[in-house]
Design an enzyme around this catalytic site. Structure first.
Site: not given
Length: 334
Positions: A225, A265
């Site tokens: 991210k 994740r």
């Protein structure tokens, strides 16, 4: 299950003695980190199996990008992308999670063999989602969400991000419980990158204990991210591309595992699978080191004495419980 870190368990899913690893299969042409790479069903199923071979405990299949500004696909297209992949992986014995905000996709995915529904909206995007999940009895991920990533929702405003995220997650969990989903089937996710700046994401990671205090297993989805790119770039540099953030992702996975996360994740599994196993070994060594016999041995050494018996191999050296094998130890965008 090992509850030393209080990571909890999710009814209806396997029990792991460490932080679980959720691999990502994006069946989309436009995901922020790997859009188009696994768009073909055959390629997507193979990729999911490869992730399991690399150490993934479950695989999250999604057919719709949630990156900022992404255009939503219609339900028919999402179903076309997702269902064959879910069915193909489930038929191979893979524990499958479906990443969707649509009740119809969740329902058909569960019928095709999925075991978990991972809804980034926590049931807010589709009012039919909670009744569908409640009726099937499937586990459900409730993520912190302040709406689709358009306009002002892309950059969230917070006075105290940890308190606000915890309070908003608590309110959403209460709504999900009222909708009929059992408490032991709820997972919470702080929604890193969703309506959050880099400093918000880092602050949430530093206070995962506050989110675990909600009383439900915690999923951390930090993989590749934007906040990791900002950290790696430093104050003046340009963030590296998403696929060059996997080492940083593994570092976050180790930290999350150490903080008691139920699962992480990730897009690239191998490094994170190693990271969570090392975190588990350290946890085991810490527990062994606080046992009375270990304390006695330490005291003897401090007094200049040698214990009459050597420490059992594996207790401190490997971090594993004696008798276990290596295998047993073993941007808001998606």
């Amino acid at each position: 299950m090992n509850n030393l870190s209080g990571r909890g368990r999710v009814a209806g899913l396997p029990v792991w003695d460490r932080c679980a690893v959720m691999g990502v299969v994006n069946v989309t042409p436009d995901s922020f980190s790997d859009g188009g790479r696994w768009f073909d069903t055959t390629a997507a199923v193979k990729h999911g199996l490869d992730l399991v071979a690399e150490g993934a405990d479950l695989v999250d299949v999604g057919g719709e990008s949630t990156r900022p500004g992404a255009t939503r696909v219609d339900a028919a297209e999402e179903l076309r992308r997702v269902i064959p992949v879910v069915r193909g992986l489930a038929s191979e014995g893979v524990v499958v999670s479906v990443d969707t905000m649509r009740a119809s996709v969740a329902a058909q995915s569960l019928a095709a063999g999925a075991a978990l529904v991972n809804d980034v909206s926590g049931g807010l995007a589709d009012p039919a989602m909670i009744p569908v999940v409640a009726d099937t009895g499937a586990p459900f991920v409730v993520m912190h969400w302040r709406g689709f990533l358009h306009g002002g929702n892309v950059k969230g405003a917070y006075e105290d991000v940890v308190t606000e995220v915890a309070d908003e997650l608590h309110a959403r969990v209460e709504a999900v419980l009222a909708g009929g989903i059992a408490p032991d089937r709820i997972v919470v996710d702080p929604g890193l990158g969703f309506s959050k700046e880099a400093e918000h994401d880092l602050t949430l990671l530093a206070h995962l204990d506050r989110l675990r205090a909600l009383g439900h297993p915690l999923l951390v989805a930090a993989s590749r991210k934007r906040f990791l790119g900002r950290v790696l770039a430093g104050p003046e540099g340009a963030p590296p591309p998403a696929r060059e953030r996997d080492a940083a992702t593994a570092a976050v996975s180790a930290l999350a595992a150490h903080s008691g996360a139920w699962a992480v994740r990730v897009h690239e599994v191998r490094a994170t699978a190693d990271a969570v196993r090392v975190a588990r070994a350290v946890e085991g060594a810490r527990t062994a080191g606080s046992a009375p016999d270990a304390l006695s041995e330490r005291g003897a050494r401090e007094a200049g004495n040698t214990p009459s018996a050597e420490r059992e191999p594996g207790v401190c050296g490997s971090g594993r419980t004696p008798g276990t094998s290596d295998e047993q130890g073993a941007e808001g965008a998606r």
